[in-house]
Each structure stands twice: as C-alpha cells, then as structure tokens.
Design an enzyme around this catalytic site. Sequence first.
Site, PDB file in Angstrom:
ATOM      1  N   TYR A 220       0.832  -1.204   0.000  1.00 54.48           N
ATOM      2  CA  TYR A 220       0.000   0.000   0.000  1.00 54.48           C
ATOM      3  C   TYR A 220       0.869   1.257   0.000  1.00 54.48           C
ATOM      4  O   TYR A 220       0.621   2.194  -0.776  1.00 54.48           O
ATOM      5  CB  TYR A 220      -0.919  -0.014   1.217  1.00 54.48           C
ATOM      6  N   SER A 255     -13.183   6.410   8.328  1.00 55.50           N
ATOM      7  CA  SER A 255     -13.727   5.807   7.103  1.00 55.50           C
ATOM      8  C   SER A 255     -13.710   4.297   7.247  1.00 55.50           C
ATOM      9  O   SER A 255     -13.118   3.738   8.179  1.00 55.50           O
ATOM     10  CB  SER A 255     -12.895   6.214   5.877  1.00 55.50           C
TER      11      SER A 255
END
Length: 346
Positions: A220, A255
Amino acid sequence: MAFGFDCMDRISQFRFEPASGWESAGAVFLLAAGALFTTCKLLNYFRALLSIFVLPGQKLSKFGPTGSWVLVTGGSDGIGKEFSLQLARAGYNILLVSRTASKLDAVADEIKSKTPSAETKVFAMDFSENNDEDYEKLKQLIQDLDISILVNNVGLSHSIPTPFVLTPLDEMENIIAINCFGTLRVTQLVAPGMMQRKRGLILTMGSFGGMLPTPLLATYSGSKAFLQYWSTALGGELEPYGVTVELVQSHLVTSAMSKIRRTSVLIPNPRNFVRSVLSKIGRGSGLSAYAFTSSPYWSHGLMAWAITQIFGPMSKLVLGYNKGMHESIRVRALRKAEREKGKKAT
C-alpha cells in the site's frame, strides 16, 4: 613562588595572532550560510502557516462552470461520497463510479434529495479486475460529458497490517490494480477532454503512507508513493494546458478503509476533511517540498511540514515510529480475529 613567576613569564611571552584572511572569510561564509538556512526554514514555516490557516484556495469555478460534471471514483462511501455531496451543492453534476451498484444508487438518491438541481449518473465497475471492457464502457459514458473535475478517490489498503512476506498475492494484486491502474486509466480517459477545453482539476487522494515508508503496509505504501511521483510528473505535463493536478496527502480520516470511527485533532471526519480540500486547492499547505501536492487539513498540514522539514520522511526515527504503530495495530487485529473465531466456535 619560582614556579608561579615562571608560568607568568611564559604567559607574558605568548602572543595571540590575528586570524588570516582566508580563516576570516571562511567564518563569515559559515555564519552567512547558517543564517540563510535558518531564514529559509522560518520563511517556509510561516508560508505553511499562511497556507493552512489564512490564504484561500482557488475557486472551483476556475476549473469549470456550474452544470458541468464531476467524476468521483470510489464514490459510494466515506471521502468519495462526501466529495460528491459537497460538489453537488457547489452546482456540479456528479458521475459516481465504484464497485457496488446499490450503494451508488443510494448516494445518487441522497444527492437528488439534498440538491435537486444536480444531475447524477452511476457506473458500477470493480477496479480490482482491471477489465478493459469496463474502461471502454466508461469511455463511452463520458465522451459527451463536460467533466471539469476528476476525483481519484478509489483505493484499497491491506486488511490488517501485514509483513510483506506474509502478504497474500491476491491482496497485493488488488492494491496495485485499484490504487495504481485504476487511477491511471480513469485519468487517461478524462484528461484529453480537459486539455482540449483548457481547464480542469484532477484531485488524487494520496496518503502519509506514501510520503512515509510504512512497514507492514509495504505494498500500500509503495502504491501511494507511486501516485506521488506520478501526480507531480502529470502536473508538470498538464499545467501548460490550463489543467490543475493536485495530490492530496492526508493522515487518517474516519472511514471504512481506516476502520476508525472516532474523530480527534489528528483524525477528522470525511465532511471536514473534504471541506478543507475544496477550500485550499492550489495551496501547498505545508508541503512545499512536493510540487502539485497539498495537505490541506490543518493538523495534517502541520504534521507534513514537520516530517518533511525537520525529521525527514526517510529517517529511522520516523520509520521506527511507523513500524511500532502498525505492529501494535496488527497485534490488536489478530486478537480480535481470535475472539471472533472463538465466538463462532461456541
């Protein structure tokens, strides 16, 4: 006493010689260089404060008139959803692109209920599949639309922090397909129209994980670092055409991806984060070291300035802190998985 007089005689015979011209010039040069370095750091700091707290960003109308379109990837939840709602209120029509059709329809309905004047379109596609047919359909959908703003928000991280050697192959492939190929291919569909119209804005969601090498999120982190260099290069290419490119660097935001629900000084909710992004377009916000890049949320901007100007994003201190934080997250995630496994077994 004879010893004392002997010492005084030796001292009286010692002569201090003035520094040579070269030594004096060298000292002056070092003092001037130090003063210049300190002055530059202070000016950079005050510039960051002005960008974060005082100076406004560019108006959205610069990039396209109200009634033109915004394409938002990953628009079914969190930051992407909030971009869609706020840009609809600003007078733009919204094209939502994400994986789940039902979620896209729900966001489109919410936009219509809150901003009846805004038109909406939805297109469901799974970015992890990197399917040529999906991109061709999207191309056909947008060919007659005046897209003024592109929000590259779609993204994927690891399910939990994981050492690279233990990262499943499908997880690595999905991260690269979504974060990198998805962003590149959508941008390549939209950018030519912006270049032709001589206006447009391309916002790409970055991450501190791309600015700071992040152990246990290596794939990532690498994908977001790729977006940093790509966005900066793209910004240089498109600026002569009147198209603005901006990579938005952020720390954590509440989130589904971050799995954080509680806000804090360092962790805003999507509404406040998106509001800061749209109000600070074109402002470096603490990241003058990176062209075509901003970190607009105030606490993120201060963090970004400190990391890039004081500690250094590649320093062992920052690397060690990042590693320890994600090792702790991994331990908690594994314990939670074990507890849930035990509950299912009973």
